[in-house]
Structures are given as structure tokens and as C-alpha cells.
Design a protein around this motif. Structure first.
Motif, PDB file in Angstrom:
ATOM      1  N   VAL A 254       0.927  -1.101  -0.197  1.00 47.61           N
ATOM      2  CA  VAL A 254      -0.001  -0.351  -0.618  1.00 47.61           C
ATOM      3  C   VAL A 254       1.068   1.283  -0.366  1.00 47.61           C
ATOM      4  O   VAL A 254       2.121   1.559   0.607  1.00 47.61           O
ATOM      5  CB  VAL A 254      -0.827  -0.192   1.314  1.00 47.61           C
ATOM      6  N   PRO A 255       1.185   2.088  -0.943  1.00 47.09           N
ATOM      7  CA  PRO A 255       1.488   3.000  -1.305  1.00 47.09           C
ATOM      8  C   PRO A 255       2.127   4.335   0.076  1.00 47.09           C
ATOM      9  O   PRO A 255       0.251   4.075   0.276  1.00 47.09           O
ATOM     10  CB  PRO A 255       1.532   3.590  -2.643  1.00 47.09           C
ATOM     11  N   ASP A 256       2.218   5.165   0.171  1.00 43.73           N
ATOM     12  CA  ASP A 256       2.374   6.147   0.976  1.00 43.73           C
ATOM     13  C   ASP A 256       1.072   5.603   2.593  1.00 43.73           C
ATOM     14  O   ASP A 256       0.175   6.802   2.695  1.00 43.73           O
ATOM     15  CB  ASP A 256       1.124   7.336  -0.064  1.00 43.73           C
ATOM     16  N   ALA A 257       1.895   4.681   3.171  1.00 45.93           N
ATOM     17  CA  ALA A 257       1.082   4.542   4.168  1.00 45.93           C
ATOM     18  C   ALA A 257       2.695   3.475   5.306  1.00 45.93           C
ATOM     19  O   ALA A 257       2.962   3.281   4.942  1.00 45.93           O
ATOM     20  CB  ALA A 257       0.059   3.355   3.599  1.00 45.93           C
ATOM     21  N   GLY A 258       1.822   3.455   5.739  1.00 46.80           N
ATOM     22  CA  GLY A 258       3.064   3.501   7.241  1.00 46.80           C
ATOM     23  C   GLY A 258       1.964   1.936   8.237  1.00 46.80           C
ATOM     24  O   GLY A 258       0.975   1.070   7.611  1.00 46.80           O
ATOM     25  N   HIS A 259       2.739   2.023   9.050  1.00 45.88           N
ATOM     26  CA  HIS A 259       1.664   0.794   9.847  1.00 45.88           C
ATOM     27  C   HIS A 259       0.615   0.539  10.127  1.00 45.88           C
ATOM     28  O   HIS A 259      -0.489  -0.156  10.134  1.00 45.88           O
ATOM     29  CB  HIS A 259       2.370   0.629  11.320  1.00 45.88           C
ATOM     30  N   MET A 260      -0.236   1.771   9.939  1.00 48.26           N
ATOM     31  CA  MET A 260      -1.530   2.063  10.305  1.00 48.26           C
ATOM     32  C   MET A 260      -1.673   1.976   8.804  1.00 48.26           C
ATOM     33  O   MET A 260      -2.345   3.214   8.997  1.00 48.26           O
ATOM     34  CB  MET A 260      -1.507   3.064  11.512  1.00 48.26           C
ATOM     35  N   LEU A 261      -1.738   1.506   8.331  1.00 48.76           N
ATOM     36  CA  LEU A 261      -1.789   2.102   6.370  1.00 48.76           C
ATOM     37  C   LEU A 261      -3.914   2.342   6.502  1.00 48.76           C
ATOM     38  O   LEU A 261      -3.932   3.509   5.732  1.00 48.76           O
ATOM     39  CB  LEU A 261      -2.096   0.545   5.399  1.00 48.76           C
ATOM     40  N   TRP A 263      -5.564   4.041   7.727  1.00 45.80           N
ATOM     41  CA  TRP A 263      -5.775   5.572   8.588  1.00 45.80           C
ATOM     42  C   TRP A 263      -4.578   6.598   7.996  1.00 45.80           C
ATOM     43  O   TRP A 263      -5.541   7.682   7.836  1.00 45.80           O
ATOM     44  CB  TRP A 263      -5.190   5.608  10.080  1.00 45.80           C
ATOM     45  N   ASP A 264      -3.820   5.975   7.159  1.00 48.94           N
ATOM     46  CA  ASP A 264      -2.815   6.903   6.558  1.00 48.94           C
ATOM     47  C   ASP A 264      -3.062   6.901   5.420  1.00 48.94           C
ATOM     48  O   ASP A 264      -3.249   8.273   5.044  1.00 48.94           O
ATOM     49  CB  ASP A 264      -1.452   6.124   6.893  1.00 48.94           C
ATOM     50  N   ASN A 265      -3.784   6.195   4.670  1.00 45.83           N
ATOM     51  CA  ASN A 265      -4.105   6.393   3.063  1.00 45.83           C
ATOM     52  C   ASN A 265      -5.312   5.435   2.778  1.00 45.83           C
ATOM     53  O   ASN A 265      -4.765   4.325   2.533  1.00 45.83           O
ATOM     54  CB  ASN A 265      -3.283   5.641   2.362  1.00 45.83           C
ATOM     55  N   PRO A 266      -6.358   5.871   3.845  1.00 46.41           N
ATOM     56  CA  PRO A 266      -7.957   5.191   3.790  1.00 46.41           C
ATOM     57  C   PRO A 266      -7.773   4.858   2.241  1.00 46.41           C
ATOM     58  O   PRO A 266      -8.735   3.775   2.185  1.00 46.41           O
ATOM     59  CB  PRO A 266      -8.854   6.185   4.372  1.00 46.41           C
ATOM     60  N   ASP A 267      -7.732   5.124   1.175  1.00 44.77           N
ATOM     61  CA  ASP A 267      -9.399   5.482  -0.063  1.00 44.77           C
ATOM     62  C   ASP A 267      -7.893   4.509  -0.823  1.00 44.77           C
ATOM     63  O   ASP A 267      -8.496   3.763  -1.409  1.00 44.77           O
ATOM     64  CB  ASP A 267      -8.851   6.552  -0.901  1.00 44.77           C
ATOM     65  N   ILE A 268      -6.497   4.498  -0.591  1.00 45.75           N
ATOM     66  CA  ILE A 268      -5.900   3.240  -1.351  1.00 45.75           C
ATOM     67  C   ILE A 268      -5.823   1.962  -0.848  1.00 45.75           C
ATOM     68  O   ILE A 268      -6.271   0.797  -1.250  1.00 45.75           O
ATOM     69  CB  ILE A 268      -4.641   3.665  -1.287  1.00 45.75           C
ATOM     70  N   ALA A 269      -5.740   2.696   0.344  1.00 40.89           N
ATOM     71  CA  ALA A 269      -5.909   0.484   1.620  1.00 40.89           C
ATOM     72  C   ALA A 269      -7.080   0.470   0.910  1.00 40.89           C
ATOM     73  O   ALA A 269      -7.027  -0.728   1.311  1.00 40.89           O
ATOM     74  CB  ALA A 269      -5.286   1.132   2.913  1.00 40.89           C
ATOM     75  N   LEU A 270      -8.130   0.497   1.385  1.00 37.99           N
ATOM     76  CA  LEU A 270      -9.311   0.210   1.184  1.00 37.99           C
ATOM     77  C   LEU A 270      -9.740  -0.340  -0.194  1.00 37.99           C
ATOM     78  O   LEU A 270     -10.551  -1.226  -0.440  1.00 37.99           O
ATOM     79  CB  LEU A 270     -10.578   0.993   1.539  1.00 37.99           C
ATOM     80  N   ALA A 271      -9.134   0.703  -1.453  1.00 40.64           N
ATOM     81  CA  ALA A 271      -9.662  -0.385  -2.227  1.00 40.64           C
ATOM     82  C   ALA A 271      -8.681  -1.539  -2.771  1.00 40.64           C
ATOM     83  O   ALA A 271      -9.072  -1.729  -3.972  1.00 40.64           O
ATOM     84  CB  ALA A 271      -9.081   1.016  -3.550  1.00 40.64           C
ATOM     85  N   LEU A 272      -7.248  -1.560  -1.811  1.00 41.66           N
ATOM     86  CA  LEU A 272      -6.284  -1.825  -2.120  1.00 41.66           C
ATOM     87  C   LEU A 272      -6.897  -3.784  -1.678  1.00 41.66           C
ATOM     88  O   LEU A 272      -7.251  -4.501  -2.417  1.00 41.66           O
ATOM     89  CB  LEU A 272      -5.343  -2.272  -2.071  1.00 41.66           C
ATOM     90  N   LEU A 273      -7.745  -3.451  -0.535  1.00 44.49           N
ATOM     91  CA  LEU A 273      -8.713  -4.546   0.311  1.00 44.49           C
ATOM     92  C   LEU A 273      -9.452  -4.887  -0.754  1.00 44.49           C
ATOM     93  O   LEU A 273      -9.468  -6.062  -0.080  1.00 44.49           O
ATOM     94  CB  LEU A 273      -8.894  -3.843   2.039  1.00 44.49           C
TER      95      LEU A 273
END
Length: 299
Positions: A254-261, A263-273
């Protein structure tokens, strides 16, 4: 000593969450979960070390058109009881009890951080049939692997702030990238986490080796590992080791995200999930979690 409190404002948050409280038990411990309902494939969501179920509400809501999210208050957090033995074996047994008592037929497991380690243990134990597992930035630490990057003192400082009474502004000092609602929820709910549970789990991050479990996940179980590109928990080297240790797993950065991905980059992280849940898994010969969800959605 465990000191757990919840304010009326925190409990009032539950009125705004489109989920039903469900209760199960194991060995005298009452376990609470938020069940978002629907007739989709059950997805049991397992939060991190200081994350009650309510903290994963925004993740669960983003998935209700695909699955039936059930978010667990892991023992010692949220509305679940304290318990003896905050080990991966005990945590996994709690998940098994929840799945059985709520009649969750062959659920998917989604775990973040501590929850990802629990999901791996539950998959290896094999006490319940699973459709697949998604592990999100699991601590790869263990004996001889160096300390977990967030110190126990850092966790306890935030916990003591919550016990004293904190607000979203103070939470933002530690977590400046988070959406405001998630900062507010953490301010109100962090004090529901028991100090004993946090201490024991943090110690477990270094005494229980993730790689004792990860390579033993059956290759027939569709398995995905999501990790933050900037995570200090799953580093590039750690991701490479995880890939080698379980070649059947799919790894997604997940780009532009740390451990709390989330929360850090919700739109991209949720899309990849969502993509992980709906795209057929390329390395499994058996039906993937994506195909199972797709078939349920499209008949």
C-alpha cells in the motif's frame, strides 16, 4: 493493574454504528463483536493491540456491499472481558469460539497488526474451516529478530493519557494523518484497553515468532498480506522473507502508508483491500476468496 473505563460519550458512539452487538463466551470470558449483518460471506475482522472493535468501523462499512463484517473486541479491549493468557493460542481460540457460536459458515479472516498474527494462528490451528485470510501489516518480530518498533512505553503513555482523559487534538500529536473521526474515536475508546493486555501482547510481539506460524498456513488457504510501503513493522526485507517463507501467499504493498495503513491512506488502502477480496488469487488452485465473494454477489 488493569484499569479500563468507558465514558457515556464512548458508548453513545455505538448508536451511530450500523452494527448489532453480539455476545459469545469462552472459558468464562465474555466476548463482544459488532455484526454488520447482511447475507454476504462472513468476514471476521481482528483489530490491533490498542484498537477496540469500534476503531475498525470505517473499514467494515467500506466492505458491507461485499461481505458480512463481524468485528471482534479482542479480549481485554472494548466491551470484551479481560482474560488470563494473552497468547496467540488463546486469541485464536477466542476467534474460533466466536465463529462457532455465531454460526459463521467458513468465514474469511481479516486481521490488522496483532489481529493479523491472530488470523495466522487461527489459520494454522485449523479448528474452523476458512475461506481465506488477509493479514494487514503483521508484526514480523520474534525471538532474535529485534524489538517491535513501537516501544511499550509509547503505548502506555497514550493509554495513560486516555485514562486521564484525552481528546482528538492530543491524539493527533501521535497520529497526525488520521481522519478526524478516527482520532475522536481513539480518544474516547482507548481507555477501554486493559494495561495488562497491552503489556502481555507487546511482550508477545517479541517472544512469539510470527514465522513459527506464517509458513504453516496451508497453501490451499487463499492468503494475502497487505503492508504499508513506509511501514517500520513490515519492512522491504521483511516482505521479502515473508514471500519466500510462504510462496502461495499474495503480497500487496500500500503506497504512502505506514503501519496504520487504513488510517494513513484510507482511500488507497481500502481500494486495495477490496481488490484483494474480489480478485481471484493467482497462486491457489482451489477457489479463491475473490471468486467465492464474486459468486455470492453475482449468483
Amino acid at each position: 493493574m488493569t484499569h479500563r473505563t468507558l465514558s457515556q460519550a464512548a458508548l453513545a458512539d455505538l448508536a451511530d454504528i450500523p452494527a448489532r452487538s453480539r455476545w459469545t463466551h469462552r472459558d468464562g470470558i465474555r466476548l463482544h463483536a459488532l455484526d454488520y449483518g447482511g447475507d454476504g460471506v462472513p468476514l471476521v475482522i481482528l483489530p490491533g493491540i490498542t484498537s477496540p472493535a469500534v476503531s475498525m468501523d470505517f473499514v467494515a462499512r467500506a466492505l458491507t456491499d461485499l461481505v458480512r463484517p463481524v468485528v471482534l473486541d479482542v479480549r481485554g479491549r472494548g466491551l470484551s472481558d479481560d482474560g488470563e493468557g494473552y497468547t496467540l493460542e488463546n486469541y485464536a481460540a477466542d476467534v474460533e469460539a466466536v465463529a462457532e457460536q455465531l454460526n459463521l459458515d467458513r468465514p474469511l479472516l481479516l486481521g490488522h497488526s496483532m489481529g493479523a498474527r491472530i488470523a495466522a494462528a487461527a489459520a494454522v490451528r485449523g479448528k474452523i474451516a476458512l475461506r481465506g485470510v488477509v493479514l494487514v501489516d503483521p508484526p514480523l518480530s520474534g525471538p532474535g529478530r529485534g524489538p517491535y518498533p513501537t516501544t511499550l512505553e509509547a503505548f502506555l503513555t497514550q493509554l495513560h493519557e486516555a485514562q486521564r482523559g484525552t481528546d482528538a487534538g492530543e491524539v493527533a500529536r501521535a497520529w497526525p494523518r488520521w481522519p478526524r473521526r478516527e482520532q475522536e474515536l481513539r480518544a474516547r475508546w482507548l481507555s477501554s484497553c486493559g494495561e495488562t493486555a497491552v503489556k502481555a501482547t507487546h511482550e508477545g510481539f517479541e517472544s512469539e515468532d510470527f514465522f513459527d506460524w506464517w509458513p504453516r498456513i496451508d497453501a490451499a488457504t487463499p492468503t494475502t498480506l497487505l503492508y504499508g510501503a513506509d511501514s517500520p513493522v513490515v519492512t522491504a526485507e521483511g516482505a521479502t522473507e515473508a514471500e519466500r517463507a510462504l510462496p502461495s501467499a499474495r503480497l500487496i504493498q500500500v503506497p504512502d502508508a505506514g503501519h496504520m495503513l487504513f488510517w494513513d491512506n484510507p482511500d488507497i488502502a481500502l481500494a486495495l483491500l477490496r481488490e484483494a477480496l474480489t480478485t481471484p488469487h493467482p497462486l491457489q488452485e482451489c477457489p479463491s476468496m475473490g471468486k467465492l465473494v464474486h459468486d455470492r454477489l453475482h449468483g
